[in-house]
Design an enzyme around this catalytic site. Structure first.
Site, PDB file in Angstrom:
ATOM      1  N   GLU A  20      45.504  50.073 -17.028  1.00  0.00           N
ATOM      2  CA  GLU A  20      44.300  50.371 -16.244  1.00  0.00           C
ATOM      3  C   GLU A  20      43.378  49.178 -16.411  1.00  0.00           C
ATOM      4  O   GLU A  20      42.855  48.932 -17.490  1.00  0.00           O
ATOM      5  CB  GLU A  20      43.643  51.667 -16.735  1.00  0.00           C
ATOM      6  CG  GLU A  20      42.683  52.274 -15.713  1.00  0.00           C
ATOM      7  CD  GLU A  20      41.259  51.806 -15.870  1.00  0.00           C
ATOM      8  OE1 GLU A  20      40.975  50.646 -15.479  1.00  0.00           O
ATOM      9  OE2 GLU A  20      40.438  52.573 -16.386  1.00  0.00           O
ATOM     10  N   CYS A  53      34.693  51.012 -14.911  1.00  0.00           N
ATOM     11  CA  CYS A  53      35.570  50.455 -13.884  1.00  0.00           C
ATOM     12  C   CYS A  53      35.512  51.227 -12.577  1.00  0.00           C
ATOM     13  O   CYS A  53      36.020  50.752 -11.558  1.00  0.00           O
ATOM     14  CB  CYS A  53      37.011  50.379 -14.393  1.00  0.00           C
ATOM     15  SG  CYS A  53      37.566  51.882 -15.199  1.00  0.00           S
TER      16      CYS A  53
END
Length: 474
Positions: free
Chosen positions: A246, A280
């Protein structure tokens, strides 16, 4: 304060170089911690290897009971965890207590239940005289690398599914924000069998590389930057390890002229600046249709400028500092580059604040163009840009014109438009008329250079398993 490593069920001092851990709200050193030595890294991996033979064969019920005990222990120590996270990360204390700790506890409890519900194709005679069945088995030893923006949360996202599936884990928190992971190690020591969970400390180049490159590590799970992900992929490629990545995002927030602008402004105020924008999925790349562009810029300017910066322990604080001096310099450089462009308007913020700590003012940059770096690159700070668009086709092209593919949102009252855009946006998640909402039952993960693999949900659990076919002739 707990500063020891957990190796094979024993808390031990690191034997490597000492590293300072800072309080970003003051810039002062909290304490120094010794890194794991190469011998300690090897010992942690070997302990996981030795224990896997037994832990991997335990029943889902037994693993679930351990996860539930850990969840209960975190809940019972919630205030201590919250204070450590706030001190080490600069997060407002009330945000950690009210938002993060309950979500962390829920993740462990969700995967405790999910461990007992893994599904597969029905067993049957797909070939005459032979019965086939599917197994989902644990992979082995997992090396997990957690980031500095949500240290305990990301540790939970990595540990819960991996352990629920029957893997053994060696986790390395960021050297910038290790305190809650080390506290977690002290609790886990009395819950899991020795070697099931090992917690190390150290930098990527001294500990992370040795850990992820260890020949006995079967899988590497990372939440971090694209550069770190690329490095680990190159580093582990010769061994063909399973990887779970990720790697950040640059979320487009697409606002059409029929949207509720007050809801958008309040949403961006919350979802673009939570955790000082160090997220994010942050709502940081706004596209506003021409008919409402000026009105939205005004509303956003008022909303963003009202955010209260302050000390993490102050209950009225909404925005804390950035996590480190190095990151403050990166955010400052990105904003200065944008401000140097003649077409950029600084509506509010635009600079770091005076005084101690790594604070950067909440910033709104208007009139950004699609090709601008502030639109294309992840800033990972309290910085939001806004760009005008004309029609659906144009904003779809611009929304997808990014190397990232983690999260996005569409704000409109037109249901058909919402469905069209959500089907075509190249992101792991698209929210409609909201942003930033995450639940344990639904997957979180990206496309393109945002990485692959899912956190949370049954999909996250499956990522930490091997699918195997068993056939019996009869």
């Amino acid at each position: 304060m707990q500063y020891q490593l957990l190796i094979n069920g024993v808390l031990v001092d690191g034997e490597g170089e000492r590293q300072s851990v800072y309080n970003p709200a003051t810039g002062e050193v909290i304490l120094e911690i010794a890194e794991a030595s190469p011998a300690q890294i090897d010992a942690a991996v070997q302990a996981a290897v030795n224990t896997f033979a037994e832990w991997g064969q335990t029943t889902p019920k037994a693993r679930a009971e351990c996860l539930l005990k850990l969840a209960d222990s975190i809940e019972q120590n919630a205030l201590e965890f919250a204070r450590l996270e706030s001190q080490n990360c600069g997060k407002p204390l009330h945000c950690v207590i009210n938002d993060e700790i309950p979500a962390i506890v829920d993740v462990f409890r969700f995967f405790a239940g999910a461990a007992r519900c893994l599904s597969g194709l029905a067993a049957g005679e797909y070939l005459e005289g032979h019965t086939s069945m599917i197994r989902r088995d644990p992979i082995g030893v997992v090396a997990s690398i957690a980031p500095w923006n949500y240290p305990l949360m990301m540790a939970a996202w990595k540990l819960a599914p991996a352990l629920a599936a029957g893997n053994c884990v060696v986790i390395k928190p960021s050297e910038i924000t290790p305190l809650t992971a080390l506290k977690l190690a002290a609790l886990a020591k009395d819950i899991f069998p020795p070697g099931v969970l090992n917690v190390l400390f150290g930098r990527g180049q001294t500990v992370g590389d040795v850990l992820t490159g260890h020949e006995k590590v079967r899988m590497v799970s990372l939440t971090g930057s694209i550069a770190t992900g690329e490095h680990i992929l190159r580093h582990t490629a010769p061994a063909i390890k399973r990887t779970h990545m990720e790697l950040g995002g640059k979320a487009p927030v697409i606002v059409f002229d029929d949207a509720d602008l007050d809801a958008v402004a309040q949403g961006v105020r919350t979802f673009g600046f939570y955790n000082a924008g160090q997220d994010c999925t942050a709502a940081c790349r706004i596209y506003a249709q021409r008919g409402i562009y000026d009105a939205l810029v005004e509303k956003l300017g008022n909303a963003v400028s009202s955010l209260k910066m302050g000390a993490p322990e102050d209950e009225s604080t909404e925005l804390g500092p950035l996590s480190s001096l190095a990151h403050l310099k990166r955010v400052t450089a990105a904003v200065e580059e944008a401000k140097a462009l003649s077409h950029i308007r600084v509506i509010t913020g635009g600079s770091q604040t005076e005084g101690k700590g790594y604070y950067f003012a909440p910033t709104l940059l208007a009139d950004a163009k699609q090709e601008d770096a502030i639109v294309q690159r992840e800033v990972f700070g309290p910085v939001v840009s806004i760009t005008v668009f004309d029609d659906e086709d144009q904003v779809l092209r611009w929304g997808n014109d990014s190397r990232y593919g983690l999260a996005s949102s569409v704000w409109t009252q037109d249901v058909g438009r919402a469905h069209r855009l959500s089907a075509r946006l190249q992101y792991g998640c698209t929210w409609i008329n909201t942003h930033f909402m995450l639940v344990s039952e639904m997957p979180h993960g990206g496309q393109k250079q945002s990485g692959y693999g899912k956190d949370m949900s049954l999909y996250g659990l499956e990522d930490y398993t091997l699918v195997r076919h068993i056939m019996v002739k009869h």
